[in-house]
Design a protein around this motif. Sequence first.
Motif, PDB file in Angstrom:
ATOM      1  N   SER A  89      10.980 -36.105  78.207  1.00 51.32           N
ATOM      2  CA  SER A  89      11.785 -37.439  76.985  1.00 51.32           C
ATOM      3  C   SER A  89      12.908 -36.878  76.867  1.00 51.32           C
ATOM      4  N   ARG A  90      13.560 -35.530  76.416  1.00 52.41           N
ATOM      5  CA  ARG A  90      14.594 -34.523  76.629  1.00 52.41           C
ATOM      6  C   ARG A  90      14.249 -33.831  77.331  1.00 52.41           C
ATOM      7  N   PRO A  91      15.883 -32.636  77.045  1.00 53.40           N
ATOM      8  CA  PRO A  91      15.534 -31.586  77.779  1.00 53.40           C
ATOM      9  C   PRO A  91      15.001 -30.599  76.769  1.00 53.40           C
ATOM     10  N   LEU A  92      14.602 -29.749  77.499  1.00 53.92           N
ATOM     11  CA  LEU A  92      13.653 -28.739  76.834  1.00 53.92           C
ATOM     12  C   LEU A  92      14.531 -27.518  77.057  1.00 53.92           C
ATOM     13  N   ALA A  93      15.070 -26.296  75.760  1.00 57.39           N
ATOM     14  CA  ALA A  93      15.475 -25.621  76.024  1.00 57.39           C
ATOM     15  C   ALA A  93      14.814 -24.369  75.253  1.00 57.39           C
TER      16      ALA A  93
ATOM     17  N   ASP B 255      18.577 -34.244  70.087  1.00 58.41           N
ATOM     18  CA  ASP B 255      19.486 -34.690  71.293  1.00 58.41           C
ATOM     19  C   ASP B 255      18.234 -33.877  72.565  1.00 58.41           C
ATOM     20  N   ILE B 256      17.447 -32.980  72.281  1.00 59.17           N
ATOM     21  CA  ILE B 256      17.776 -32.023  72.918  1.00 59.17           C
ATOM     22  C   ILE B 256      16.333 -31.294  71.951  1.00 59.17           C
ATOM     23  N   SER B 257      14.971 -30.442  72.769  1.00 59.79           N
ATOM     24  CA  SER B 257      13.976 -30.143  71.561  1.00 59.79           C
ATOM     25  C   SER B 257      14.314 -28.404  72.023  1.00 59.79           C
ATOM     26  N   LEU B 258      13.663 -27.685  71.678  1.00 53.74           N
ATOM     27  CA  LEU B 258      14.330 -26.251  71.551  1.00 53.74           C
ATOM     28  C   LEU B 258      12.848 -26.084  70.687  1.00 53.74           C
ATOM     29  N   CYS B 259      12.093 -24.543  71.318  1.00 52.09           N
ATOM     30  CA  CYS B 259      11.079 -23.780  70.910  1.00 52.09           C
ATOM     31  C   CYS B 259      11.766 -22.654  70.900  1.00 52.09           C
ATOM     32  N   LEU B 260      11.084 -21.152  70.996  1.00 52.08           N
ATOM     33  CA  LEU B 260      11.445 -19.918  71.116  1.00 52.08           C
ATOM     34  C   LEU B 260       9.910 -19.298  71.460  1.00 52.08           C
TER      35      LEU B 260
ATOM     36  N   SER C 215       8.647 -16.420  72.525  1.00 50.01           N
ATOM     37  CA  SER C 215       7.811 -14.673  72.560  1.00 50.01           C
ATOM     38  C   SER C 215       6.846 -14.103  71.843  1.00 50.01           C
ATOM     39  N   LEU C 216       6.932 -12.822  72.138  1.00 57.02           N
ATOM     40  CA  LEU C 216       5.756 -11.978  71.966  1.00 57.02           C
ATOM     41  C   LEU C 216       4.923 -11.564  70.570  1.00 57.02           C
ATOM     42  N   PRO C 217       4.106 -12.016  70.074  1.00 59.91           N
ATOM     43  CA  PRO C 217       3.357 -12.498  68.972  1.00 59.91           C
ATOM     44  C   PRO C 217       3.952 -11.374  67.882  1.00 59.91           C
ATOM     45  N   GLY C 218       4.507 -11.723  66.423  1.00 57.87           N
ATOM     46  CA  GLY C 218       4.549 -10.457  65.324  1.00 57.87           C
ATOM     47  C   GLY C 218       6.363 -10.108  65.706  1.00 57.87           C
ATOM     48  N   LEU C 219       6.760 -11.173  66.792  1.00 56.37           N
ATOM     49  CA  LEU C 219       8.584 -10.582  66.792  1.00 56.37           C
ATOM     50  C   LEU C 219       9.228 -12.462  66.652  1.00 56.37           C
ATOM     51  N   ASN C 220      10.277 -12.005  65.868  1.00 58.45           N
ATOM     52  CA  ASN C 220      11.106 -13.378  65.586  1.00 58.45           C
ATOM     53  C   ASN C 220      10.280 -13.964  64.434  1.00 58.45           C
ATOM     54  N   GLU C 221      10.316 -13.338  63.464  1.00 58.40           N
ATOM     55  CA  GLU C 221       9.471 -14.182  62.380  1.00 58.40           C
ATOM     56  C   GLU C 221      10.012 -14.901  61.604  1.00 58.40           C
ATOM     57  N   ARG C 222      10.986 -14.098  61.410  1.00 64.65           N
ATOM     58  CA  ARG C 222      12.341 -15.386  60.766  1.00 64.65           C
ATOM     59  C   ARG C 222      12.984 -16.302  60.596  1.00 64.65           C
ATOM     60  N   ASN C 223      12.819 -16.872  61.932  1.00 60.23           N
ATOM     61  CA  ASN C 223      13.344 -18.037  62.841  1.00 60.23           C
ATOM     62  C   ASN C 223      12.616 -19.129  61.809  1.00 60.23           C
ATOM     63  N   THR C 224      13.482 -20.540  62.376  1.00 62.10           N
ATOM     64  CA  THR C 224      13.210 -21.523  61.789  1.00 62.10           C
ATOM     65  C   THR C 224      12.822 -22.383  63.434  1.00 62.10           C
ATOM     66  N   MET C 225      12.981 -21.858  63.639  1.00 61.01           N
ATOM     67  CA  MET C 225      12.880 -22.879  64.299  1.00 61.01           C
ATOM     68  C   MET C 225      11.297 -23.301  65.470  1.00 61.01           C
TER      69      MET C 225
END
Length: 143
Positions: free
Chosen positions: A39-43, A70-75, A77-87
């Motif tokens: 449906s839209r580019p995925l980053a 305009d795009i879909s966005l996700c992170l 990662s490995l479990p336990g990393l980057n847990e403070r992000n909002t995406m």
Amino acid sequence: MQDFLPYNRGTNLNGHPDFAIFNGQYEEVTDSLINLSGSRPLAIITARKELKAEDWEKLKALNTLAKQGDISLCLMSLPGLNERNTMETCYADEVTLKSILRNEKGILIVENSIIRAKWNLDTRPTKPIHHVTHLKQLAAWNS
């Protein structure tokens, strides 16, 4: 330059046997995530280590495009990393993450389940991406 990685530009992720993504409850969400790219580019931001403040700054333009729808966005990662992000955060095993880029962190652009472009986060295009058209142009140039 030729990309000999298993997830090179042009690879169709639909049905790729080694590509599996899981949500926070460790349920596989590979198909639903890949379907977003129709449906839209995925980053997909890939990270095998904790992203630092300067990394998040580099991702600001993509975050803006995602908030605009305009795009879909996700992170991914490995479990336990980057847990403070909002995406939205998905998880993959380290071998998959390493096979995608052979780097600690990067960006993967997927459209219609096909990898259109990928960059190491430290060597991403420096041209500002203010519109999805810029992203598509960069992806076309990168492929």
